[in-house]
Design a protein around this motif. Structure first.
Motif, PDB file in Angstrom:
ATOM      1  N   LYS A 241      44.146   1.638  38.902  1.00 12.51           N
ATOM      2  CA  LYS A 241      44.263   2.807  39.790  1.00 12.51           C
ATOM      3  C   LYS A 241      44.910   2.431  41.126  1.00 12.51           C
ATOM      4  CE  LYS A 241      40.647   4.253  42.505  1.00 12.51           C
ATOM      5  NZ  LYS A 241      40.963   4.560  43.894  1.00 12.51           N
ATOM      6  N   ASN A 242      44.398   1.382  41.746  1.00 12.10           N
ATOM      7  CA  ASN A 242      44.842   1.112  43.110  1.00 12.10           C
ATOM      8  C   ASN A 242      46.247   0.512  43.175  1.00 12.10           C
ATOM      9  OD1 ASN A 242      42.593   2.323  44.136  1.00 12.10           O
ATOM     10  ND2 ASN A 242      41.451   0.413  44.457  1.00 12.10           N
TER      11      ASN A 242
ATOM     12  N   VAL B 193      48.455   4.134  42.432  1.00 12.37           N
ATOM     13  CA  VAL B 193      48.602   5.101  43.534  1.00 12.37           C
ATOM     14  C   VAL B 193      49.526   4.590  44.645  1.00 12.37           C
ATOM     15  CG1 VAL B 193      46.411   6.276  43.095  1.00 12.37           C
ATOM     16  CG2 VAL B 193      46.468   4.315  44.664  1.00 12.37           C
TER      17      VAL B 193
ATOM     18  N   TYR C  40      48.287   7.889  52.180  1.00 10.27           N
ATOM     19  CA  TYR C  40      48.884   7.225  53.342  1.00 10.27           C
ATOM     20  C   TYR C  40      50.093   6.368  52.947  1.00 10.27           C
ATOM     21  CZ  TYR C  40      45.286   3.632  52.150  1.00 10.27           C
ATOM     22  OH  TYR C  40      44.458   2.745  51.512  1.00 10.27           O
TER      23      TYR C  40
ATOM     24  N   PHE D 255      33.118   6.336  53.159  1.00 11.92           N
ATOM     25  CA  PHE D 255      32.191   5.205  53.392  1.00 11.92           C
ATOM     26  C   PHE D 255      32.062   4.949  54.881  1.00 11.92           C
ATOM     27  CE2 PHE D 255      35.242   3.592  50.054  1.00 11.92           C
ATOM     28  CZ  PHE D 255      34.581   4.188  49.009  1.00 11.92           C
TER      29      PHE D 255
ATOM     30  N   ALA E 161      33.619   5.263  58.785  1.00 12.66           N
ATOM     31  CA  ALA E 161      34.959   5.297  59.383  1.00 12.66           C
ATOM     32  C   ALA E 161      35.956   4.592  58.463  1.00 12.66           C
ATOM     33  CB  ALA E 161      34.917   4.595  60.731  1.00 12.66           C
TER      34      ALA E 161
ATOM     35  N   ASP F 103      44.427   2.240  61.784  1.00 18.72           N
ATOM     36  CA  ASP F 103      45.096   1.711  62.967  1.00 18.72           C
ATOM     37  C   ASP F 103      46.034   0.540  62.640  1.00 18.72           C
ATOM     38  OD1 ASP F 103      42.398   0.590  62.421  1.00 18.72           O
ATOM     39  OD2 ASP F 103      42.982  -0.871  63.930  1.00 18.72           O
TER      40      ASP F 103
ATOM     41  N   VAL G 129      42.465  -6.945  60.696  1.00 15.24           N
ATOM     42  CA  VAL G 129      41.508  -6.993  59.584  1.00 15.24           C
ATOM     43  C   VAL G 129      42.315  -7.099  58.299  1.00 15.24           C
ATOM     44  CG1 VAL G 129      39.604  -5.643  60.578  1.00 15.24           C
ATOM     45  CG2 VAL G 129      41.459  -4.461  59.450  1.00 15.24           C
ATOM     46  N   VAL G 130      41.706  -7.728  57.287  1.00 13.88           N
ATOM     47  CA  VAL G 130      42.415  -7.841  56.006  1.00 13.88           C
ATOM     48  C   VAL G 130      42.358  -6.477  55.341  1.00 13.88           C
ATOM     49  CG1 VAL G 130      42.479  -9.011  53.781  1.00 13.88           C
ATOM     50  CG2 VAL G 130      41.720 -10.244  55.818  1.00 13.88           C
ATOM     51  N   SER G 131      43.493  -5.808  55.281  1.00 14.30           N
ATOM     52  CA  SER G 131      43.522  -4.439  54.765  1.00 14.30           C
ATOM     53  C   SER G 131      44.527  -4.334  53.614  1.00 14.30           C
ATOM     54  CB  SER G 131      43.928  -3.483  55.902  1.00 14.30           C
ATOM     55  OG  SER G 131      44.423  -2.275  55.368  1.00 14.30           O
ATOM     56  N   VAL G 132      44.014  -3.888  52.462  1.00 12.63           N
ATOM     57  CA  VAL G 132      44.873  -3.663  51.296  1.00 12.63           C
ATOM     58  C   VAL G 132      45.920  -2.606  51.641  1.00 12.63           C
ATOM     59  CG1 VAL G 132      44.903  -2.759  48.927  1.00 12.63           C
ATOM     60  CG2 VAL G 132      43.025  -4.243  49.673  1.00 12.63           C
TER      61      VAL G 132
ATOM     62  N   GLU H 156      44.830  -8.984  47.172  1.00  9.82           N
ATOM     63  CA  GLU H 156      44.367  -8.331  45.937  1.00  9.82           C
ATOM     64  C   GLU H 156      45.471  -8.306  44.880  1.00  9.82           C
ATOM     65  OE1 GLU H 156      42.888  -7.853  48.635  1.00  9.82           O
ATOM     66  OE2 GLU H 156      40.842  -7.241  48.189  1.00  9.82           O
TER      67      GLU H 156
ATOM     68  N   ARG I 297      28.527   1.872  52.436  1.00 10.91           N
ATOM     69  CA  ARG I 297      28.805   2.074  51.017  1.00 10.91           C
ATOM     70  C   ARG I 297      27.518   1.993  50.182  1.00 10.91           C
ATOM     71  NH1 ARG I 297      34.075  -0.010  47.552  1.00 10.91           N
ATOM     72  NH2 ARG I 297      34.184   1.902  46.364  1.00 10.91           N
TER      73      ARG I 297
HETATM   74  C1  EPZ Z   1      41.552   0.005  49.209  1.00 10.34           C
HETATM   75  O1  EPZ Z   1      41.223   0.908  50.252  1.00 10.34           O
HETATM   76  C2  EPZ Z   1      41.067   0.657  47.937  1.00 10.34           C
HETATM   77  N1  EPZ Z   1      41.728   1.944  47.796  1.00 10.34           N
HETATM   78  C3  EPZ Z   1      39.562   0.808  47.960  1.00 10.34           C
HETATM   79  O2  EPZ Z   1      39.171   1.238  46.673  1.00 10.34           O
HETATM   80  C4  EPZ Z   1      38.909  -0.540  48.238  1.00 10.34           C
HETATM   81  O3  EPZ Z   1      37.516  -0.373  48.425  1.00 10.34           O
HETATM   82  C5  EPZ Z   1      39.501  -1.198  49.476  1.00 10.34           C
HETATM   83  O4  EPZ Z   1      40.939  -1.256  49.372  1.00 10.34           O
HETATM   84  C6  EPZ Z   1      39.003  -2.613  49.703  1.00 10.34           C
HETATM   85  O5  EPZ Z   1      39.314  -3.408  48.589  1.00 10.34           O
HETATM   86  C7  EPZ Z   1      42.984   2.007  47.391  1.00 10.34           C
HETATM   87  O6  EPZ Z   1      43.627   1.017  47.108  1.00 10.34           O
HETATM   88  C8  EPZ Z   1      43.578   3.359  47.256  1.00 10.34           C
HETATM   89  P1  EPZ Z   1      41.328  -1.509  53.331  1.00 10.34           P
HETATM   90  P2  EPZ Z   1      41.895   0.720  51.679  1.00 10.34           P
HETATM   91  O7  EPZ Z   1      42.421  -1.013  54.202  1.00 10.34           O
HETATM   92  O8  EPZ Z   1      43.250   0.136  51.503  1.00 10.34           O
HETATM   93  C9  EPZ Z   1      39.231  -1.688  57.666  1.00 10.34           C
HETATM   94  C10 EPZ Z   1      38.004   2.517  45.100  1.00 10.34           C
HETATM   95  O9  EPZ Z   1      36.788   2.736  44.872  1.00 10.34           O
HETATM   96  N2  EPZ Z   1      40.510  -1.155  58.149  1.00 10.34           N
HETATM   97  O10 EPZ Z   1      41.517  -2.781  52.588  1.00 10.34           O
HETATM   98  O11 EPZ Z   1      41.799   2.005  52.409  1.00 10.34           O
HETATM   99  C11 EPZ Z   1      38.474  -0.659  56.839  1.00 10.34           C
HETATM  100  O12 EPZ Z   1      37.713   0.198  57.650  1.00 10.34           O
HETATM  101  C12 EPZ Z   1      38.533   2.503  46.502  1.00 10.34           C
HETATM  102  O13 EPZ Z   1      38.836   2.349  44.211  1.00 10.34           O
HETATM  103  C13 EPZ Z   1      40.729  -1.049  59.507  1.00 10.34           C
HETATM  104  O14 EPZ Z   1      39.853  -1.346  60.335  1.00 10.34           O
HETATM  105  O15 EPZ Z   1      40.926  -0.353  52.307  1.00 10.34           O
HETATM  106  C14 EPZ Z   1      37.648  -1.545  55.930  1.00 10.34           C
HETATM  107  O16 EPZ Z   1      36.483  -1.941  56.611  1.00 10.34           O
HETATM  108  C15 EPZ Z   1      37.563   2.922  47.517  1.00 10.34           C
HETATM  109  N3  EPZ Z   1      41.929  -0.563  59.936  1.00 10.34           N
HETATM  110  C16 EPZ Z   1      38.538  -2.777  55.710  1.00 10.34           C
HETATM  111  O17 EPZ Z   1      39.497  -2.748  56.767  1.00 10.34           O
HETATM  112  C17 EPZ Z   1      42.927  -0.230  59.094  1.00 10.34           C
HETATM  113  O18 EPZ Z   1      44.012   0.188  59.548  1.00 10.34           O
HETATM  114  C18 EPZ Z   1      39.274  -2.803  54.368  1.00 10.34           C
HETATM  115  O19 EPZ Z   1      40.006  -1.588  54.203  1.00 10.34           O
HETATM  116  C19 EPZ Z   1      42.706  -0.357  57.713  1.00 10.34           C
HETATM  117  C20 EPZ Z   1      41.495  -0.822  57.270  1.00 10.34           C
END
Ligand code: EPZ
Length: 419
Positions: free
Chosen positions: A26-27, A30, A99, A122, A124, A128, A164-167, A192, A334
Motif C-alpha cells: 500500500k505505502n 500510494v 501529500y 494518531f 499530530a 513541516d 525527523v526520519v520521515s517516510v 523503508e 497510536r
Molecule cells: C508513513 O506515514 C505511512 N503512511 C504510515 O503508515 C506509517 O505509520 C509511517 O510512514 C511510519 O512508518 C504512508 O506511507 C502513506 P512519517 P508518514 O512522515 O509518511 C513525524 C499505515 O498504517 N513527522 O514517516 O506520514 C511524524 O509526526 C500508515 O499504513 C514530522 O514531525 O509518516 C511521525 O512522528 C499509517 N514532520 C514521524 O515523523 C514531518 O514533516 C514519522 O512520520 C513528517 C513527519
C-alpha cells in the motif's frame, strides 16, 4: 468490485492453516501512482493492491485529468492530458498520502495546490519536513484556507537534513528533486522498503537517484522523465499481519510472494517469543503450537520494528504468558484501539507512548469499532483468537489497506463474514 464496508463478524477460536499470497505494498502504491503523473504518456504499474486507499488515489488522478485503466492488478496511467494542479479537500480528504501530489505536481507543472490531507488520526501529523524541503529546493510554499500552495519557477538541488526520519518527507522530496537543477542530497532519510521502491520506480522513469535504503539519498536532477512499466514490492505489513494472526490462533501458515528481509524485525521477535519460523526465498512459514512468551517491542523507523504492526503485535502479546512492554517510538497517539481490546478482556495499561500488557489466557468476543486501519487489523486478529463472536464495525478502515482480508482469512479456515 469495491467491497461493502458494513461490518465483519468473526466466530473465533479456529487456528489459521494454509498458504496466503501477499499483495503489493500500500505505502509504495500510494506514492508510485502520483509519481506517474510527473511525465506525459502511459505508465503501467503492476502488482497494485486493490484497496480503498489506491482507489482514493485513482479518484484524485481522474479529477486532475489523467486517464486510468485497470487490468486485474495492473493499472495503466496516462497523464498526457493532465489539466489541473489543484487537489481540493473533497478529493484528498480520504487519504493521507495525497501529500505526494505536492512533490509530483511541482515537478510536472512547477506549481501545486493540495488540501491538507486526511487519513488515520494518531495525534499530530505535521508535514513541516516536507515543506522545509520544498522551500530548500526553491519553492515558495504557503498554507492558505487549508490548502498547501507551492510554486517554483525553477527547482534547484540542495542539501536537506530531515530533523525527523520521515517516510513521507523523504519520498516527497525525491519526487520534487528528480528534475531539479543540479544535485539534491537528503540526509537522515527514511530507509523503508517503500522508499527504495519509489526510488526504483523513479529511476525506471529516467531519474538518477542513488542511496535509497540508506540514510543519505543523492539525486542528480535530469531534464526529462519518461513513462515506464513497474511492479510494486510486496506489502510487508500485510504479510506481518497474517503471521501474527497465525501465532495468535496457534495456527500454521505460509505467507507467499514476499521479500523476507523486509520482515526481519518481526521474524526475530516471533522466534524470541517461542514461535517456529522458517524463512525461504520468497515466503515465510509460521507455526505456533503453544502459548507464546511475553516480550517487549519498541517501534522505530526501518529496519526497526514497524509501527504499522504495533497494534496487531500488542494483541498477540496480550495473549502471551507474562508481562510485555510496548513502546511506540513513531506516533504520539497510536493506542486508540486499546479501549476496544479491553472490551475483549485484554489487560493493557497505556501511559503516554508505553503500553504495559499483562498476558491473559484468552480473549472473549465483543462488539468493537475499527478506529483506524491497523487498529481494525488488530481487532480482526483479536477476534480470530477470541472465544465466541466478535463484531467489528467501521471495517471500511481495514479495506483501506488490506485486499480481500475476509476472503483470504476464510481460505485459511477462519469463520469470518462481511455483513
Ligand atoms: C508513513 O506515514 C505511512 N503512511 C504510515 O503508515 C506509517 O505509520 C509511517 O510512514 C511510519 O512508518 C504512508 O506511507 C502513506 P512519517 P508518514 O512522515 O509518511 C513525524 C499505515 O498504517 N513527522 O514517516 O506520514 C511524524 O509526526 C500508515 O499504513 C514530522 O514531525 O509518516 C511521525 O512522528 C499509517 N514532520 C514521524 O515523523 C514531518 O514533516 C514519522 O512520520 C513528517 C513527519
Amino acid at each position: 468490485m469495491k467491497p461493502n464496508h458494513e461490518k465483519l463478524i468473526i466466530e473465533g477460536g479456529y487456528p489459521l492453516f494454509g498458504e496466503v499470497p501477499i499483495n503489493g505494498a500500500k505505502n509504495a502504491a500510494v506514492a508510485v501512482i502520483p509519481a506517474a503523473l510527473m511525465t506525459e504518456g502511459e505508465s503501467i504499474i503492476e502488482n497494485l493492491p486493490l484497496i480503498e486507499d489506491v482507489f482514493a488515489m485513482d479518484d484524485i488522478l481522474l479529477r486532475l485529468g489523467a486517464k486510468i485503466e485497470y487490468d486485474n492488478h495492473s493499472l495503466k496511467i496516462d497523464a498526457s492530458n493532465l489539466q489541473s494542479y489543484v487537489a481540493p479537500y473533497e478529493s484528498v480528504r480520504k487519504i493521507r498520502a495525497s501529500y505526494y501530489l505536492i512533490g509530483a505536481l511541482l515537478t510536472r507543472f512547477g506549481k501545486a495546490e493540495v488540501a491538507m490531507p486526511g487519513g488515520c488520526n494518531f495525534g499530530a501529523r505535521p508535514i513541516d519536513q516536507h515543506i522545509k524541503g520544498f522551500r530548500a529546493l526553491g519553492a515558495d510554499v504557503k498554507i492558505e484556507n487549508g490548502m498547501i500552495k507551492a510554486y517554483a519557477e525553477e527547482l534547484v538541488g540542495t542539501k536537506i537534513y530531515l530533523d525527523v526520519v520521515s517516510v513521507g518527507a523523504t519520498i516527497n522530496l525525491m519526487l520534487a528533486a528528480v528534475k531539479a537543477k543540479g544535485t539534491t542530497i537528503i540526509e537522515n532519510a527514511a530507509k523503508e522498503p517503500h522508499v527504495v521502491d519509489v526510488a526504483n520506480f523513479l529511476n525506471a522513469m529516467g531519474a538518477k537517484i542513488k542511496g535509497a535504503g540508506t540514510d543519505v539519498i543523492r539525486i542528480e536532477g535530469v531534464k526529462t522523465l519518461h513513462p515506464t512499466r513497474y511492479a510494486i514490492i510486496p506489502d510487508q505489513i500485510e504479510a506481518g499481519t497474517y503471521m501474527i494472526a497465525a501465532c495468535a490462533t496457534k495456527g500454521h501458515i505460509i505467507v507467499k510472494n514476499i521479500i523476507p528481509k523486509h520482515l526481519e524485525s518481526l521474524t526475530a521477535k516471533l522466534l524470541e517469543m517461542g514461535a517456529e519460523v522458517n524463512v525461504f526465498e520468497d515466503s515465510i512459514e509460521v507455526r505456533c503450537k503453544e502459548r507464546l512468551r511475553a516480550s517487549s517491542i519498541k517501534t522505530m523507523p526501518y529496519p526497526g520494528f514497524p509501527t504499522d504492526l504495533q497494534p496487531q503485535m500488542t494483541v498477540l502479546l496480550s495473549l502471551c504468558s507474562g508481562t510485555s512492554i510496548v513502546t511506540e517510538g513513531v506516533w504520539e497517539n497510536r493506542y486508540q484501539y486499546v479501549d476496544e481490546l479491553k472490551k475483549m478482556g485484554a489487560n493493557i495499561k497505556v501511559e503516554g507512548r508505553v503500553a504495559v500488557v499483562e498476558g491473559v489466557e484468552s480473549l472473549q468476543g465483543a462488539e468493537v469499532v475499527a478506529v483506524d486501519l491497523r487498529a481494525g487489523a488488530a481487532l480482526i486478529v483479536a477476534g480470530l483468537a477470541a472465544k465466541g463472536k466478535t463484531v467489528i464495525y467501521n471495517t471500511k478502515n481495514v479495506d483501506r489497506g488490506y485486499e480481500n482480508i475476509d476472503y483470504k482469512l476464510k481460505l485459511l479456515g477462519a469463520k469470518i463474514s462481511r455483513v
